[in-house]
Design an enzyme around this catalytic site. Structure first.
Site, PDB file in Angstrom:
ATOM      1  N   CYS A 192      24.664 -49.934  22.809  1.00  0.00           N
ATOM      2  CA  CYS A 192      24.836 -48.811  21.897  1.00  0.00           C
ATOM      3  C   CYS A 192      26.215 -48.157  22.065  1.00  0.00           C
ATOM      4  O   CYS A 192      27.211 -48.745  21.682  1.00  0.00           O
ATOM      5  CB  CYS A 192      23.704 -47.798  22.081  1.00  0.00           C
ATOM      6  N   HIS A 239      19.008 -50.743  21.549  1.00  0.00           N
ATOM      7  CA  HIS A 239      18.568 -50.439  22.916  1.00  0.00           C
ATOM      8  C   HIS A 239      17.526 -51.461  23.365  1.00  0.00           C
ATOM      9  O   HIS A 239      16.331 -51.300  23.095  1.00  0.00           O
ATOM     10  CB  HIS A 239      17.968 -49.040  22.982  1.00  0.00           C
ATOM     11  N   GLU A 254      16.384 -51.861  26.258  1.00  0.00           N
ATOM     12  CA  GLU A 254      15.607 -51.349  27.376  1.00  0.00           C
ATOM     13  C   GLU A 254      14.315 -50.662  26.960  1.00  0.00           C
ATOM     14  O   GLU A 254      13.403 -50.499  27.784  1.00  0.00           O
ATOM     15  CB  GLU A 254      16.454 -50.384  28.229  1.00  0.00           C
TER      16      GLU A 254
END
Length: 508
Positions: A79, A166, A168
């Protein structure tokens, strides 16, 4: 020394999730603020740049003190990290006309090891207000979405990769695969960070550095301090002396139950009932930070008084875990302090004892894995997290003996019913909150004007993010009925259905 991944924190709310995902792959990693980076040792096999609330177009946008283009190890930007690499290498990043937030699907335009095992059209999670408009020279686009032309890219002649989304977060369906591709395939990590290795290395480490010295340690009955104590006890035996302080804002009957449990498990523990002192100093206090500081300072006073009775103590054991360390560091934005933390913020400025913090680099769920490896009983290991300041920060507003007693009774009903009906071990954390508001009620033929109890129960993996627990209405109705009927001064019970973020788990 273990191989590791360095995570550069630009202030994203998801930074700790990056670390969690990497560690789930049995790869050790550390988070460091962009302006306080460590020396790059040979153990560091790769670098990940986090997202950020900042924009690359801001004058004071965060800039990492590291020459990414001349590193000899792979880099992955996420990002803001992706935009930062572009803007600092001749590309162009501008404010988006419309902020992109939420689910999107990527179209993989070029085959690359970063996307091994990831299907075209995979769902990802976007959260950005800037868009990459022009790429630096000698780069290629790896993926796009319907709304942005650059969702992933890499440099042709360097191991520098970046994604606009993202990976994660759980909403990025194949995010864990992408992070595994980067850390194992591209960086070459083998994944040797396991509970068994951690226990043996920690015990050996503290045996070596502590030797025959005495260690004193404040215990709370919680998972963190208990597991830390087990590690230190394995290393030094009865030279570890635990001190368990009753601060007056523990749960109902908790002081006696926990003290008995510790002694039954063979730990050398001293119990100190200082509840009257704590409650007296807290009486009438409403401000959350003031509550924390009073409890922290009083704990130090009581602890020091007891510790001074122990001759030749040279070490102080602490149950500090990694989120405590990160959240207690403020560097102009990244890892900003949301609240002062009892474990880290409560230490005296001048301390003659050396610190022993065996869990300092672990997340909460990792602590439980370590505890299981050590053989810590479920009575302690599966206990819900409980804040250092105890029920003081679950009493919104003024602390006084009546409010503490009322909350203890209501909380005991809630927790005991969860255990009886099989919900306790399905929940990450639960508790009752005393609200300083009164509402009209009717009991029998009388009108009442009494206080409100809020019930809070969340599911989570590590406490960094949490969802409210969807407990059955029948269970909540039963608990509500028992609290209203059995706890004097309560005529209304409500249930908190807020997730973290944006809310925190605790109310203060």
């Amino acid at each position: 020394m273990h191989e590791q991944i360095l995570i550069i924190d630009f202030g994203s709310q998801f930074t700790q999730l990056i670390a969690r995902r990497i560690r789930e792959l049995n790869i050790y990693c550390e988070i460091h603020p962009y302006n306080k980076l460590p020396y790059l040792t040979n153990q560091i096999k790769g670098v990940i740049l986090s997202g950020s609330p900042s924009s690359c177009t801001d004058i004071n946008a965060p800039v990492a003190n590291i020459d990414l283009m001349n590193l000899h190890i792979p880099v992955l930007g996420l990002c803001y990290g992706a935009q930062y690499i572009v803007s600092s290498n001749g590309g162009k990043v501008e404010k988006s006309k419309h902020r992109e937030y939420g689910r999107a699907n990527i179209t993989i335009s070029k085959s690359d090891s970063l996307f091994n095992g990831i299907n075209d059209g995979s769902q990802v999670w976007m959260s950005h207000g800037d868009t990459i408009l022009e790429m630096p020279e000698n780069t290629c686009v790896l993926a796009k979405t319907d709304t942005i032309p650059v969702a992933a890219y890499r440099f042709n002649d360097k191991h520098i990769y970046a994604v606009q989304f993202h990976p994660e977060v759980s909403h990025s369906v194949d995010g864990k695969i992408l992070l595994e591709n980067f850390s194992k395939t591209i960086c070459g990590c083998v994944g040797d960070w396991t509970p068994a290795h951690f226990v043996s290395e920690s015990v050996d480490h503290y045996k070596k550095i502590i030797g025959s010295d005495k260690v004193i340690m404040g215990l709370s009955g919680g998972v963190d301090s208990s597991v830390a104590a087990y590690i230190l006890h394995r290393a030094v035996g009865d030279n570890l002396v635990g001190i368990f302080v009753n601060n007056g804002v523990l749960r109902k009957d908790e002081y006696g139950e926990v003290l008995d449990a510790y002694k039954g498990l063979g730990l050398n523990v001293i119990g100190v009932d200082a509840s009257d002192m704590f409650i007296q100093r807290l009486d009438g206090v409403s401000d959350p930070e003031t509550k924390r500081k009073i409890i922290g300072n009083t704990f130090i006073e009581v602890f020091d008084n007891e510790a001074n009775k122990i001759k030749d103590a040279k070490w102080l054991g602490q149950g500090t875990i990694y989120p405590d360390v990160i959240e207690s560091v403020s560097v102009n934005g990244p890892s900003a302090t949301i609240k002062s933390h009892h474990n880290v913020g409560g230490l005296p400025e001048e301390m003659e004892l050396q610190l022993a913090e065996p869990l300092r680099l672990l997340f909460k769920d990792e602590v439980r894995k370590i505890g299981a490896e050590l053989g810590v009983p479920d009575l302690i290991l599966q206990r819900h997290p409980f804040p250092g300041p105890g029920l003081a920060i679950r009493i919104i507003g003024e602390i006084n003996p009546k409010n503490v007693s009322t909350l203890q009774e209501a909380d005991a009903i809630f927790i005991n019913e969860m255990k009886k009906q099989g919900f306790y071990h399905k929940i990450w954390q639960a508790g009752a909150i005393f609200l300083p508001i009164q509402s009209v009620g009717v009991m029998g033929d009388e009108r009442t004007y009494e206080n409100v109890i809020a019930l809070r129960a969340v599911t989570s993996v590590d406490g960094m993010t949490a969802d409210w627990a969807d407990l059955p209405h029948s269970f909540l109705a039963s608990v509500s009925n028992k609290i209203i009927n059995q706890v004097k001064g309560i005529n209304r019970v409500v249930y908190d259905i807020s997730s973290k973020p944006p809310a925190t788990i605790e109310w203060e």
